[in-house]
Write a protein that holds these residues in place. Structure first.
Motif, PDB file in Angstrom:
ATOM      1  N   ARG A 116       0.835  -1.195   0.000  1.00 54.11           N
ATOM      2  CA  ARG A 116       0.000   0.000   0.000  1.00 54.11           C
ATOM      3  C   ARG A 116       0.877   1.255   0.000  1.00 54.11           C
ATOM      4  NH1 ARG A 116      -3.213  -3.209   3.650  1.00 54.11           N
ATOM      5  NH2 ARG A 116      -2.287  -2.186   5.474  1.00 54.11           N
ATOM      6  N   ALA A 117       2.000   1.202   0.708  1.00 54.46           N
ATOM      7  CA  ALA A 117       2.910   2.350   0.725  1.00 54.46           C
ATOM      8  C   ALA A 117       3.502   2.601  -0.655  1.00 54.46           C
ATOM      9  CB  ALA A 117       4.025   2.111   1.742  1.00 54.46           C
ATOM     10  N   ALA A 119       2.044   1.951  -3.524  1.00 51.42           N
ATOM     11  CA  ALA A 119       0.995   2.568  -4.346  1.00 51.42           C
ATOM     12  C   ALA A 119       0.815   4.044  -4.004  1.00 51.42           C
ATOM     13  CB  ALA A 119      -0.314   1.806  -4.162  1.00 51.42           C
ATOM     14  N   GLU A 120       1.081   4.387  -2.752  1.00 54.10           N
ATOM     15  CA  GLU A 120       0.926   5.779  -2.340  1.00 54.10           C
ATOM     16  C   GLU A 120       2.082   6.643  -2.842  1.00 54.10           C
ATOM     17  OE1 GLU A 120       1.036   8.377   1.845  1.00 54.10           O
ATOM     18  OE2 GLU A 120       0.489   6.241   1.901  1.00 54.10           O
ATOM     19  N   VAL A 121       3.302   6.150  -2.713  1.00 55.44           N
ATOM     20  CA  VAL A 121       4.473   6.947  -3.071  1.00 55.44           C
ATOM     21  C   VAL A 121       4.760   6.900  -4.569  1.00 55.44           C
ATOM     22  CG1 VAL A 121       6.941   7.276  -2.641  1.00 55.44           C
ATOM     23  CG2 VAL A 121       5.445   6.536  -0.790  1.00 55.44           C
ATOM     24  N   PHE A 122       4.456   5.762  -5.201  1.00 56.34           N
ATOM     25  CA  PHE A 122       4.762   5.576  -6.620  1.00 56.34           C
ATOM     26  C   PHE A 122       3.469   5.201  -7.362  1.00 56.34           C
ATOM     27  CE2 PHE A 122       8.389   4.204  -4.011  1.00 56.34           C
ATOM     28  CZ  PHE A 122       9.337   5.147  -4.401  1.00 56.34           C
ATOM     29  N   PRO A 123       2.575   6.166  -7.518  1.00 51.51           N
ATOM     30  CA  PRO A 123       1.259   5.853  -8.092  1.00 51.51           C
ATOM     31  C   PRO A 123       1.316   5.684  -9.613  1.00 51.51           C
ATOM     32  CG  PRO A 123       1.419   8.192  -7.652  1.00 51.51           C
ATOM     33  CD  PRO A 123       2.687   7.594  -7.138  1.00 51.51           C
ATOM     34  N   ALA A 124       0.349   4.903 -10.127  1.00 50.40           N
ATOM     35  CA  ALA A 124       0.147   4.794 -11.573  1.00 50.40           C
ATOM     36  C   ALA A 124      -0.503   6.106 -12.042  1.00 50.40           C
ATOM     37  CB  ALA A 124      -0.746   3.604 -11.880  1.00 50.40           C
ATOM     38  N   ASP A 212       7.504  -2.226  11.454  1.00 51.30           N
ATOM     39  CA  ASP A 212       7.313  -0.797  11.697  1.00 51.30           C
ATOM     40  C   ASP A 212       6.709  -0.172  10.440  1.00 51.30           C
ATOM     41  OD1 ASP A 212       7.355   1.784  12.539  1.00 51.30           O
ATOM     42  OD2 ASP A 212       9.540   1.979  12.590  1.00 51.30           O
ATOM     43  N   THR A 213       5.388  -0.220  10.343  1.00 47.11           N
ATOM     44  CA  THR A 213       4.709   0.218   9.126  1.00 47.11           C
ATOM     45  C   THR A 213       4.013   1.569   9.276  1.00 47.11           C
ATOM     46  OG1 THR A 213       2.707  -0.985   9.766  1.00 47.11           O
ATOM     47  CG2 THR A 213       4.323  -2.171   8.421  1.00 47.11           C
ATOM     48  N   ALA A 214       4.154   2.211  10.422  1.00 47.16           N
ATOM     49  CA  ALA A 214       3.426   3.468  10.651  1.00 47.16           C
ATOM     50  C   ALA A 214       3.796   4.525   9.618  1.00 47.16           C
ATOM     51  CB  ALA A 214       3.702   3.970  12.062  1.00 47.16           C
TER      52      ALA A 214
END
Length: 239
Positions: A116-117, A119-124, A212-214
């Motif tokens: 999910r991270a 997809a957030e930082v490197f979006p299509a 540590d996924t926060a």
């Protein structure tokens, strides 16, 4: 070598393999004669003396020639099978390759937050996330052809049943230095974030604590940004 017996003179070839007899007056003393030894094949020349003969030389018989071994035929060098065609990706998109374990962990599994991270930082559509193939040769082809900007893998030691992470790290390590320095390798696992020894051992730019996924997205973005900000070791400085 010579020896007189009953008025004749026995002359032995220096090789010791053949003896001939000479008449008492043939050849006369001081005269020279020659014969070819049937044993060693050498032409021997000698001078008749009062007490026997003196050979012109005392060459030892030639050593028997050793057979020259026939060289073994060269073994054909096995050619590596050609790499498969690279996996199709959206044209123009920067690539992220992942090798996270195949686990039916659903949306709450330990690696799901990292996807999910990503997809957030490197979006299509500007970015495309490509999961590593189970085939190591396909992984090698994809890394060589696509030259991903970011590689995210799980620590191979923690997912021994899944060889994709190790194959992906090996394919990255085989890249030329100029290509490798522009690529960010992040490994998530059971170690402290930023552990330098763990990163060195894995050939990674950064290691991240999987639990540590926060702030997973921020750490991935920072890792890639640090790679982009580093000076090139292969680009000549402009004067």
């Amino acid at each position: 070598m010579s020896q007189s017996t009953a008025g004749t003179l026995a002359v032995t070839c220096p090789c010791g393999g053949h003896t001939l007899s000479l008449a008492p007056d043939k050849p006369p003393p001081g005269a020279r004669a020659a014969f070819t030894c049937p044993a060693c094949g050498q032409r021997r020349t000698f001078t008749r003396t009062a007490g026997g003969v003196a050979f012109d030389d005392d060459a030892s018989p030639p050593a028997p020639q050793q057979p020259v071994p026939t060289p073994a035929p060269a073994r054909p060098v096995a050619k590596a099978a050609p790499l498969p065609a690279p996996t199709p990706v959206p044209p123009g998109a920067a690539l992220v390759m992942t090798a996270l374990p195949y686990l039916p962990d659903g949306p709450d599994g330990p690696y799901a937050p990292w996807l999910r991270a990503l997809a957030e930082v490197f979006p299509a559509p500007g970015w495309h996330v490509l999961p590593a193939s189970p085939d190591a040769r396909q992984i090698e082809a994809d890394v060589r052809f696509h030259r991903p900007a970011l590689v995210l893998v799980a620590d191979p030691a923690s997912v021994g049943h899944d060889a994709r992470a190790q194959a992906l790290l090996a394919a990255v390590a085989a890249l030329p230095g100029r290509v490798r320095e522009a690529l960010t390798v992040a490994v998530v696992g059971a170690f402290a974030t930023g552990d330098p020894l763990a990163a060195f051992g894995l050939g990674a730019d950064v290691v991240l604590a999987v639990a540590d996924t926060a702030d997973a997205a921020a750490r991935l973005e920072a890792a890639h940004g640090a790679t982009m900000a580093k000076p090139s070791y292969f680009r000549a400085e402009q004067g």
